[in-house]
Motif scaffolding. Structure first.
Motif, mmCIF file in Angstrom:
data_model
loop_
_atom_site.group_PDB
_atom_site.id
_atom_site.type_symbol
_atom_site.label_atom_id
_atom_site.label_comp_id
_atom_site.label_asym_id
_atom_site.label_seq_id
_atom_site.Cartn_x
_atom_site.Cartn_y
_atom_site.Cartn_z
ATOM 1 N N VAL A 148 0.657 -1.068 -0.042
ATOM 2 C CA VAL A 148 -0.009 -0.011 0.167
ATOM 3 C C VAL A 148 0.825 1.113 -0.045
ATOM 4 O O VAL A 148 2.015 1.287 0.379
ATOM 5 C CB VAL A 148 -0.946 -0.080 1.310
ATOM 6 C CG1 VAL A 148 -1.850 -1.089 1.134
ATOM 7 C CG2 VAL A 148 -0.123 0.015 2.594
ATOM 8 N N GLU A 149 0.211 2.301 -0.433
ATOM 9 C CA GLU A 149 0.822 3.785 -0.582
ATOM 10 C C GLU A 149 -0.331 4.669 0.065
ATOM 11 O O GLU A 149 -1.364 4.401 -0.505
ATOM 12 C CB GLU A 149 1.423 4.038 -1.940
ATOM 13 C CG GLU A 149 2.428 3.198 -2.239
ATOM 14 C CD GLU A 149 3.884 3.446 -1.751
ATOM 15 O OE1 GLU A 149 3.841 4.555 -0.983
ATOM 16 O OE2 GLU A 149 4.454 2.759 -1.638
ATOM 17 N N THR A 169 -3.677 3.348 -1.706
ATOM 18 C CA THR A 169 -3.773 2.680 -3.018
ATOM 19 C C THR A 169 -2.989 1.214 -2.624
ATOM 20 O O THR A 169 -1.816 1.365 -2.315
ATOM 21 C CB THR A 169 -2.860 3.240 -4.085
ATOM 22 O OG1 THR A 169 -3.493 4.748 -4.090
ATOM 23 C CG2 THR A 169 -2.907 2.660 -5.442
ATOM 24 N N ALA A 170 -3.674 0.200 -3.018
ATOM 25 C CA ALA A 170 -3.128 -1.264 -2.570
ATOM 26 C C ALA A 170 -2.974 -1.792 -3.896
ATOM 27 O O ALA A 170 -3.603 -1.936 -4.923
ATOM 28 C CB ALA A 170 -4.101 -2.030 -2.087
ATOM 29 N N GLU A 171 -1.518 -2.310 -3.997
ATOM 30 C CA GLU A 171 -1.106 -3.002 -5.135
ATOM 31 C C GLU A 171 -1.153 -4.618 -5.151
ATOM 32 O O GLU A 171 0.007 -4.779 -4.074
ATOM 33 C CB GLU A 171 0.363 -2.431 -5.851
ATOM 34 C CG GLU A 171 0.913 -3.060 -6.869
ATOM 35 C CD GLU A 171 2.359 -2.758 -7.192
ATOM 36 O OE1 GLU A 171 2.780 -3.336 -8.321
ATOM 37 O OE2 GLU A 171 2.944 -1.808 -6.622
ATOM 38 N N SER A 172 -1.576 -5.366 -5.498
ATOM 39 C CA SER A 172 -1.503 -6.804 -5.289
ATOM 40 C C SER A 172 -2.251 -7.620 -6.413
ATOM 41 O O SER A 172 -2.960 -7.232 -7.266
ATOM 42 C CB SER A 172 -2.700 -7.198 -4.011
ATOM 43 O OG SER A 172 -3.936 -6.645 -4.178
ATOM 44 N N ASN A 173 -2.066 -8.963 -6.418
ATOM 45 C CA ASN A 173 -2.540 -9.771 -7.376
ATOM 46 C C ASN A 173 -2.890 -11.155 -6.514
ATOM 47 O O ASN A 173 -1.873 -12.026 -5.928
ATOM 48 C CB ASN A 173 -1.604 -10.149 -8.468
ATOM 49 C CG ASN A 173 -2.364 -11.100 -9.507
ATOM 50 O OD1 ASN A 173 -3.517 -11.191 -9.657
ATOM 51 N ND2 ASN A 173 -1.234 -11.777 -10.247
ATOM 52 N N PRO A 174 -4.176 -11.460 -6.045
ATOM 53 C CA PRO A 174 -5.391 -10.846 -6.531
ATOM 54 C C PRO A 174 -5.603 -9.829 -5.754
ATOM 55 O O PRO A 174 -4.785 -9.379 -4.866
ATOM 56 C CB PRO A 174 -6.240 -11.799 -6.473
ATOM 57 C CG PRO A 174 -5.705 -12.803 -5.289
ATOM 58 C CD PRO A 174 -4.339 -12.872 -5.423
ATOM 59 N N PRO A 175 -6.589 -8.944 -6.171
ATOM 60 C CA PRO A 175 -6.941 -7.621 -5.504
ATOM 61 C C PRO A 175 -7.136 -7.792 -3.881
ATOM 62 O O PRO A 175 -7.627 -9.077 -3.576
ATOM 63 C CB PRO A 175 -8.169 -7.355 -6.165
ATOM 64 C CG PRO A 175 -8.148 -7.769 -7.538
ATOM 65 C CD PRO A 175 -7.459 -9.241 -7.556
ATOM 66 N N ALA A 176 -6.830 -6.722 -3.047
ATOM 67 C CA ALA A 176 -7.088 -7.060 -1.787
ATOM 68 C C ALA A 176 -8.073 -5.972 -1.281
ATOM 69 O O ALA A 176 -8.537 -5.331 -1.834
ATOM 70 C CB ALA A 176 -5.593 -6.379 -1.224
ATOM 71 N N ARG A 177 -8.323 -6.245 0.214
ATOM 72 C CA ARG A 177 -9.222 -5.146 0.796
ATOM 73 C C ARG A 177 -8.484 -4.548 1.793
ATOM 74 O O ARG A 177 -7.409 -4.811 2.550
ATOM 75 C CB ARG A 177 -10.160 -6.238 1.745
ATOM 76 C CG ARG A 177 -10.992 -7.302 0.734
ATOM 77 C CD ARG A 177 -11.506 -8.362 2.006
ATOM 78 N NE ARG A 177 -10.857 -8.977 2.489
ATOM 79 C CZ ARG A 177 -10.177 -10.084 2.077
ATOM 80 N NH1 ARG A 177 -10.504 -10.608 0.813
ATOM 81 N NH2 ARG A 177 -9.459 -10.960 2.678
ATOM 82 N N GLU A 218 -5.476 -13.198 -0.535
ATOM 83 C CA GLU A 218 -5.269 -14.451 -0.293
ATOM 84 C C GLU A 218 -3.925 -14.942 -0.087
ATOM 85 O O GLU A 218 -3.615 -15.731 0.815
ATOM 86 C CB GLU A 218 -5.741 -15.325 -1.356
ATOM 87 C CG GLU A 218 -7.210 -15.512 -1.695
ATOM 88 C CD GLU A 218 -7.882 -14.389 -2.636
ATOM 89 O OE1 GLU A 218 -7.025 -13.262 -2.897
ATOM 90 O OE2 GLU A 218 -8.849 -14.119 -2.778
ATOM 91 N N LEU A 219 -2.935 -13.990 -0.504
ATOM 92 C CA LEU A 219 -1.507 -14.147 -0.546
ATOM 93 C C LEU A 219 -0.768 -13.762 1.148
ATOM 94 O O LEU A 219 0.217 -13.877 1.406
ATOM 95 C CB LEU A 219 -0.646 -13.708 -1.385
ATOM 96 C CG LEU A 219 -1.155 -14.745 -2.762
ATOM 97 C CD1 LEU A 219 -0.292 -13.962 -3.785
ATOM 98 C CD2 LEU A 219 -0.783 -16.124 -2.449
ATOM 99 N N GLY A 220 -1.714 -12.773 1.858
ATOM 100 C CA GLY A 220 -1.153 -12.293 2.847
ATOM 101 C C GLY A 220 -1.790 -10.890 3.083
ATOM 102 O O GLY A 220 -2.368 -10.245 2.274
ATOM 103 N N LEU A 221 -1.080 -10.406 4.336
ATOM 104 C CA LEU A 221 -1.332 -8.891 4.626
ATOM 105 C C LEU A 221 -0.407 -8.070 4.293
ATOM 106 O O LEU A 221 0.834 -8.326 4.462
ATOM 107 C CB LEU A 221 -1.676 -8.792 6.348
ATOM 108 C CG LEU A 221 -2.061 -7.561 6.892
ATOM 109 C CD1 LEU A 221 -3.251 -7.054 6.330
ATOM 110 C CD2 LEU A 221 -2.081 -7.704 8.308
#
Length: 628
Positions: A148-149, A169-177, A218-221
């Protein structure tokens, strides 16, 4: 064809007969029949072919193989990622197949990250039988946890009443909460939002604090990111132009800048802690300009910011000064006044980096009169130059000691300091005083004291003479004499006479009427006659004589005589029948008239009558004037 022609060819000449050994065989010649290889395929190591794409997690290592078959000679294989060639982790393996064709395999081991998501991975085949390289590619899909930023819509600090919008702004794959939390030192972290934006409208001072954004899939925090919101806050040092150690040269100009934020705006103060621990204030502006650096600027500099909320100081900047020696002329003693035979200790403090060479110039020393120079730690006769003593970082003290000072040591001694940046010098003047001799000041003081003493004695003598008392003594002749001598209080000197004159007793009671014959004078003595020395009445040898005293006339009369001796002032001869005054005067003389001269010499005898006074006068006449 590939089957019959590809190989090594040799030329051979057989022998002429069996007995001769003249067989000849040429070197082999390789004949290669070129055959283009098939298109390469990409597969997992030891697995099947990958048709579309490849998935992996960020941080994993990909283990892939690129396989090419059917070519002759063996092709050259390579890997590319985003069009850039990748370094080879293993060598290419070539294997000849039945029929003379080749099978080539190139293995790739590579770690992947979130940045590799969506990248194209290619296997490229190059062969001499084809003009353009042949390649096969797959798409990489990399899964990774959120990152995140955070941003804020308004600059910090924030004024009450405005709107503040925080964006995560969260950058992830798959999308995050996404989750927003406000950190509190006492209550912990409270969730204040679950969307990508957090709006504070209007902002109040209770909204001040730190806001934290985190994302999870799903891959983490994700690692949380924080954004501070300030409404009113203590100063914060947000920028410093220098950090750690700052090296400067003497005479060089340096500028230090400090940027502090606060609400309200803080005041800036530059502080310097010297090598001795003393704290100095060097400036009150965000920019501190050192125009000419010296060893006095050596130490730690900090930027202090202060407002009504609090105060903060920056990390210290250690300033190291290099350059020529600099002498502390405020502490240096340039003149020493000592007594003959004393020991001299001259100390000079200075700073220099690097450490300088110290030399004491003693001037002409000894009987030969040669100029002598001493380096630190050396000795010449009575002169010793001490080793340099480091008093603080890059600051030293140089000492010159002279034992048993002589008068010839009254001169200037020069200390020279020199290092690679330059030199400096200072002179110390020595004055040797010979205490065995009187100085001009002492001699003048003795003369002035003697003159004052003489004046004082003169005043005392005059006073004693002025207030001195007269001394008188009445003596009585006891050895067969029937006369009594009476002496009055002595006077200083009878005026107009060079010899002493016995003052008659009646001078005690009368004023001298000055004539040309007899003019006694008296002083103002307070001494009195002794009454016991005056004979009167029955014990007087003149008790049988009667005489009469008139003003200006003395008429002595013998008992039983009727005649009188009368003194006539108008005449110089005595009348018949009278006694004559003889003494030192010729013929009959005028009897002096005595009146009070103010002398307090008195005969204190209240029992005596007027006849006692007459007897005293007659006694005087009988002793000093037998002709009466």
């Amino acid at each position: 064809s590939m089957e019959y022609d590809n190989g090594v060819w040799q030329c051979q000449v057989t022998a002429s007969d069996f007995t001769q050994k003249d067989t000849l065989i040429s070197d082999g010649a390789q004949l290669v029949v070129r055959v283009a290889p098939d298109a390469p395929l990409i597969r997992k190591a030891g697995g099947g072919r990958l048709e579309v794409g490849l998935t992996a997690r960020a941080g994993e290592d990909l283990d892939l193989e690129c396989v090419s078959e059917g070519g002759n000679p063996a092709p050259l294989l390579s890997w590319r990622l985003r069009g850039q060639a990748l370094p080879l982790s293993e060598d290419q393996v070539d294997k000849r197949l039945p029929g003379g064709l080749w099978r080539s395999v190139l293995r790739l081991k590579i770690p992947v990250s979130r940045e590799d998501n969506g990248a194209e991975l290619e296997c490229v085949v190059e062969h001499s039988a084809v003009e353009e390289p042949v390649s096969t590619s797959i798409q990489l899909e990399i899964f990774y946890p959120p990152r995140v930023e955070v941003n804020t819509s308004t600059p910090d600090p924030t004024t009450e009443g405005t709107t503040v919008t925080l964006t995560c702004t969260a950058e992830s794959n798959p999308p995050a909460r996404i989750t927003w939390r406000k950190l509190d030192a006492t209550a912990g972290a409270d969730i204040v939002g679950r969307s990508s934006t957090l709006t504070l409208e209007p902002v109040v001072r209770t909204d001040a604090g730190t806001y934290q954004c985190s994302a999870e899939n799903e891959l983490g925090l994700s690692k949380p990111k924080s954004v501070p919101v300030h409404v009113r806050y203590a100063p914060v040092i947000v920028g410093l132009s220098a950090s750690g150690v700052l090296k400067v040269h003497t005479g060089e100009e340096k500028v230090l800048r400090c940027h502090a934020e606060g609400s309200p705006p803080p005041s800036i103060q530059w502080l310097q802690q010297t090598q001795s621990g003393e704290v100095l204030v060097r400036g009150y502006e965000p920019e501190l300009r050192i125009e000419r650096a010296s060893y006095a600027h050596q130490g730690s500099f900090v930027c202090a910011a202060r407002n009504q909320i609090g105060e903060v100081q920056s990390d210290p900047v250690q300033v190291e000064v290099h350059g020529r020696p600099e002498i502390d002329r405020f502490k240096a003693k340039t003149e020493h006044v000592l007594n003959l035979g004393d020991d001299l200790t001259a100390v000079v403090e200075f700073c220099a980096k690097p450490r300088p060479r110290a030399t004491w110039n003693l001037g002409a020393v000894g009987q030969a009169g040669r100029t002598v120079e001493l380096i630190a730690g050396s000795t010449f006769e009575r002169f010793h130059a001490g080793d340099l003593v480091e008093t603080s970082d890059h600051c030293y003290s140089a000492t010159l000691r002279v034992a048993r000072l002589q008068l010839s040591d009254s001169r200037e001694f020069q200390l020279r300091l020199e290092n690679e940046y330059g030199r400096e010098s200072i002179s110390t003047r020595v004055v040797v005083i010979d205490t065995r001799l009187f100085t001009e000041e002492v001699f003048a003081a003795i003369i002035v004291g003697g003159v004052l003493t003489i004046l004082l004695l003169t005043v005392v003598i005059i006073y004693v003479v002025r207030v001195g008392c007269c001394a008188g003594e009445v003596k009585q002749d006891i050895a067969g004499s029937d006369k009594t001598d009476l002496e009055s209080c002595r006077s200083s000197t009878v005026s107009n006479h060079s010899h002493h004159t016995v003052i008659p007793p009646d001078a005690l009671y009368g004023t001298v009427k000055k004539t040309g014959f007899f003019e006694p004078e008296f002083n103002n003595s307070k001494e009195k006659l002794r009454p016991d020395l005056i004979q009167s009445g029955a014990n007087s040898p003149y008790s049988g004589r009667n005489y009469t005293v008139n003003p200006g006339l003395i008429n002595p009369v013998e008992s039983g005589q009727g005649g009188q001796g009368v003194y006539n002032p108008a005449r110089n001869q005595p009348q018949a029948g009278t006694d004559n005054y003889s003494g030192s005067y010729r013929g009959r003389k005028k009897v002096p008239e005595y009146r009070n001269q103010g002398v307090d010499c008195q005969i204190e005898n209240p029992s005596r009558s007027a006849s006692s006074t007459d007897e005293m006068l007659y006694a005087y006449s009988a002793q000093y004037r037998p002709d009466l």
